[in-house]
Enzyme design. Structure first.
Site, PDB file in Angstrom:
ATOM      1  N   SER A   1      -5.293  -1.310  -2.709  1.00 35.91           N
ATOM      2  CA  SER A   1      -4.233  -1.943  -1.937  1.00 35.91           C
ATOM      3  C   SER A   1      -4.707  -3.258  -1.316  1.00 35.91           C
ATOM      4  O   SER A   1      -5.149  -4.156  -2.021  1.00 35.91           O
ATOM      5  CB  SER A   1      -3.718  -0.966  -0.872  1.00 35.91           C
ATOM      6  OG  SER A   1      -2.549  -1.442  -0.254  1.00 35.91           O
TER       7      SER A   1
ATOM      8  N   ASP B   1       5.853   2.569  -7.437  1.00 38.50           N
ATOM      9  CA  ASP B   1       5.056   2.362  -6.230  1.00 38.50           C
ATOM     10  C   ASP B   1       5.939   1.690  -5.187  1.00 38.50           C
ATOM     11  O   ASP B   1       6.396   0.562  -5.391  1.00 38.50           O
ATOM     12  CB  ASP B   1       3.836   1.500  -6.561  1.00 38.50           C
ATOM     13  CG  ASP B   1       2.891   1.309  -5.385  1.00 38.50           C
ATOM     14  OD1 ASP B   1       3.283   1.600  -4.239  1.00 38.50           O
ATOM     15  OD2 ASP B   1       1.754   0.857  -5.611  1.00 38.50           O
TER      16      ASP B   1
ATOM     17  N   HIS C   1       1.223   5.068  -4.424  1.00 37.05           N
ATOM     18  CA  HIS C   1       0.374   3.924  -4.088  1.00 37.05           C
ATOM     19  C   HIS C   1      -1.108   4.295  -3.993  1.00 37.05           C
ATOM     20  O   HIS C   1      -1.939   3.407  -3.851  1.00 37.05           O
ATOM     21  CB  HIS C   1       0.857   3.325  -2.753  1.00 37.05           C
ATOM     22  CG  HIS C   1       0.245   2.005  -2.414  1.00 37.05           C
ATOM     23  ND1 HIS C   1       0.436   0.865  -3.180  1.00 37.05           N
ATOM     24  CD2 HIS C   1      -0.556   1.625  -1.366  1.00 37.05           C
ATOM     25  CE1 HIS C   1      -0.216  -0.148  -2.627  1.00 37.05           C
ATOM     26  NE2 HIS C   1      -0.813   0.288  -1.530  1.00 37.05           N
TER      27      HIS C   1
END
Length: 271
Positions: free
Chosen positions: A98, A221, A249
């Protein structure tokens, strides 16, 4: 001169495995190095793994937290730079989940001689919708409301965000683990990291990324859509995009076998 003991203690650095290739595993917002537990057993058989907690996360030294330093992602990138220098790491394959994909880019710009490649799991250079040319997924007002919820009801915020991040097909166990991780983070620290993560726009970095990069994108996502991955791939000269048949995610938690297989393929390692 960096003090090895102080840096490793500050960031709760853990080194495991004895492989010739070194992977630095960098967790995302609201998490700590425990999120890698589903991939570490397999990866540690083939690689040397360096795990850590950003200052303010996990078992890092909270006393080292500075709101001025960590108000932007550059502060978290400095943690990475100092860890790499302290351990004298070279030819590192930086695995960033991320927001850590962007943090890894910032670090690579400062220490390009130490970073061999980047593996980006569900990356996003900007979570905001910025006109018709870029849809990061969130309107600014929605994110401001999320930050306000952190102030009003921190536990409620954690329980709301965890299932959104994990995805609709995730088990209650995994959602609970992520929610617990959110809850265990100091609220002041979490709010600073949240603002640095969700209100930043680092799209300008994409053409400047010099190490080869593997983008691992979930097909579903809620935080970083496939369109974000395609946007990054189109602007990163040495990038490879893999859209995975995954939902959520946190694919290193929900689909660890897939992530392990992709890392092995990227590094030319047969499982």
């Amino acid at each position: 001169m960096l003090n090895r003991t102080s840096i490793t203690a500050r960031n709760n650095v853990t080194v495991t495995g004895e492989g010739a290739k070194t992977l630095v595993l960098a967790h995302g917002f609201g998490c700590d190095q425990r999120v890698w537990q589903y991939v570490v057993p397999a990866l540690s058989k083939r690689y040397t793994l360096v795990l850590f907690d950003y200052v303010g996360s996990g078992r890092s030294q909270l006393s080292a937290f500075s709101q001025a330093r960590y108000a932007t992602l550059e502060g978290y990138a400095q943690d990475v730079v100092e860890i790499c220098k302290t351990l004298d790491l070279s030819d590192v394959h930086f695995v960033g989940h991320s927001v850590s994909a962007t943090i890894g880019q910032l670090a690579a710009l400062e220490i390009p001689e130490r970073i061999a490649s980047q593996i980006m799991i569900c990356p996003s250079p900007c979570f905001l919708n910025v006109g018709p040319e870029y849809q990061g997924g969130f309107e600014r007002a929605d994110l401001e409301e999320l930050i306000e919820l952190m102030d009003r009801n921190y536990i409620g915020w954690a329980h709301y965000l965890a299932p959104l991040v994990m995805g609709p097909e995730s088990s209650e166990q995994l959602i609970g683990e992520l929610s617990e991780s959110f809850c265990s983070t100091d609220p002041v620290v979490a709010k600073v990291f949240a603002r640095a993560t969700f209100f930043a726009d680092y799209r300008h970095l994409l053409p400047r990324v010099t190490p080869p990069a593997l983008l691992l994108q979930s097909q579903v996502d809620s935080l970083a859509s496939p369109a974000v991955g395609r946007y990054m791939h189109a602007r990163m000269p040495q990038s490879t995009l893999r859209e995975l048949p995954c939902v959520g995610h946190c694919t290193h938690m929900t689909h660890p076998e897939t992530i392990i297989r992709e890392i092995d393929a990227w590094l030319g390692q047969s499982s």
